[in-house]
Design an enzyme around this catalytic site. Sequence first.
Site, PDB file in Angstrom:
ATOM      1  N   CYS A 155     -11.994 106.004 -41.294  1.00  0.00           N
ATOM      2  CA  CYS A 155     -12.132 104.557 -40.935  1.00  0.00           C
ATOM      3  C   CYS A 155     -13.867 104.509 -40.167  1.00  0.00           C
ATOM      4  O   CYS A 155     -14.746 104.309 -41.008  1.00  0.00           O
ATOM      5  CB  CYS A 155     -11.165 104.072 -39.794  1.00  0.00           C
ATOM      6  SG  CYS A 155     -11.217 102.354 -39.417  1.00  0.00           S
ATOM      7  N   HIS A 176      -5.900 105.876 -42.531  1.00  0.00           N
ATOM      8  CA  HIS A 176      -5.987 106.949 -41.793  1.00  0.00           C
ATOM      9  C   HIS A 176      -4.717 107.975 -42.189  1.00  0.00           C
ATOM     10  O   HIS A 176      -3.791 107.797 -41.592  1.00  0.00           O
ATOM     11  CB  HIS A 176      -5.387 106.078 -40.269  1.00  0.00           C
ATOM     12  CG  HIS A 176      -6.548 105.577 -39.460  1.00  0.00           C
ATOM     13  ND1 HIS A 176      -7.238 106.018 -38.608  1.00  0.00           N
ATOM     14  CD2 HIS A 176      -6.796 104.114 -39.914  1.00  0.00           C
ATOM     15  CE1 HIS A 176      -8.300 104.877 -38.286  1.00  0.00           C
ATOM     16  NE2 HIS A 176      -8.000 103.893 -38.998  1.00  0.00           N
ATOM     17  N   GLU A 185      -4.522 110.578 -40.684  1.00  0.00           N
ATOM     18  CA  GLU A 185      -3.998 111.519 -39.152  1.00  0.00           C
ATOM     19  C   GLU A 185      -2.880 110.777 -38.562  1.00  0.00           C
ATOM     20  O   GLU A 185      -2.179 111.352 -37.924  1.00  0.00           O
ATOM     21  CB  GLU A 185      -5.101 111.672 -38.297  1.00  0.00           C
ATOM     22  CG  GLU A 185      -5.426 110.334 -37.721  1.00  0.00           C
ATOM     23  CD  GLU A 185      -6.497 109.271 -38.141  1.00  0.00           C
ATOM     24  OE1 GLU A 185      -6.858 108.474 -37.609  1.00  0.00           O
ATOM     25  OE2 GLU A 185      -6.360 109.493 -39.387  1.00  0.00           O
TER      26      GLU A 185
END
Length: 227
Positions: free
Chosen positions: A85, A194, A196
């Site tokens: 991002c 994302h 994560e």
Amino acid sequence: MKVGVVTFPGSLDDRDAARAVRIAGGEAVRLWHADSDLHGVDAVVLPGGFSYGDYLRCGAIARFAPVMESIKKAASNGLPVLGICNGFQILCEAHLLPGALTRNQHLRFRNREQWVRVESSATAWTGDYQDGQEIYILIKNGEGCFVADEETLDMLEDNGQIVARYVHGNPNGSMRDIAAIRNEAGNVVGIMPHPEHAVEALTGPSLDGLGFFTSVLKHLSGGSEKE
């Protein structure tokens, strides 16, 4: 293996990225934006957030941080670097990746789950995926629209540097549905969604993002990315 996670003023997802590294089996090392020492890490993650308040342009100030000078030099020597991002925006501003990230076409912040198709498993960060595999991860961005001139887009296509594309809908208007790209060597990857946030069942929409972090650990331990 030690994976550094950089914290800039305004970073939001540095702790999430560090947690993903630990879940994958690596050692997360905190790196500070004003410190040029990478502390012997084997890879680096530039996390999401709003580095330096996103003043001027997203990532435009972060590219000048002392830590980025060290990362740029190490990346040129093969250090695996993942920008997520805002980290993707920083990589483009630092000219480690081509193109730019601009305002979403609909001019709204987009926060939702998103299907993404892995186009290239031949990187340090995607070796645990199969080409064409669809994964379900989160997006949250206001300036996630990837743009480049046609010559650059054709170059990315021809060189296999498009790592992932949006499928089942393009959430931000990115040209050619691009969600992630890599450099020519395959050690530097920028991704707007994302991974994560999709590493454990309790908090993520899936476990599909974990492969980014297990991939780099396997790459570092002696495995090589797919040809």
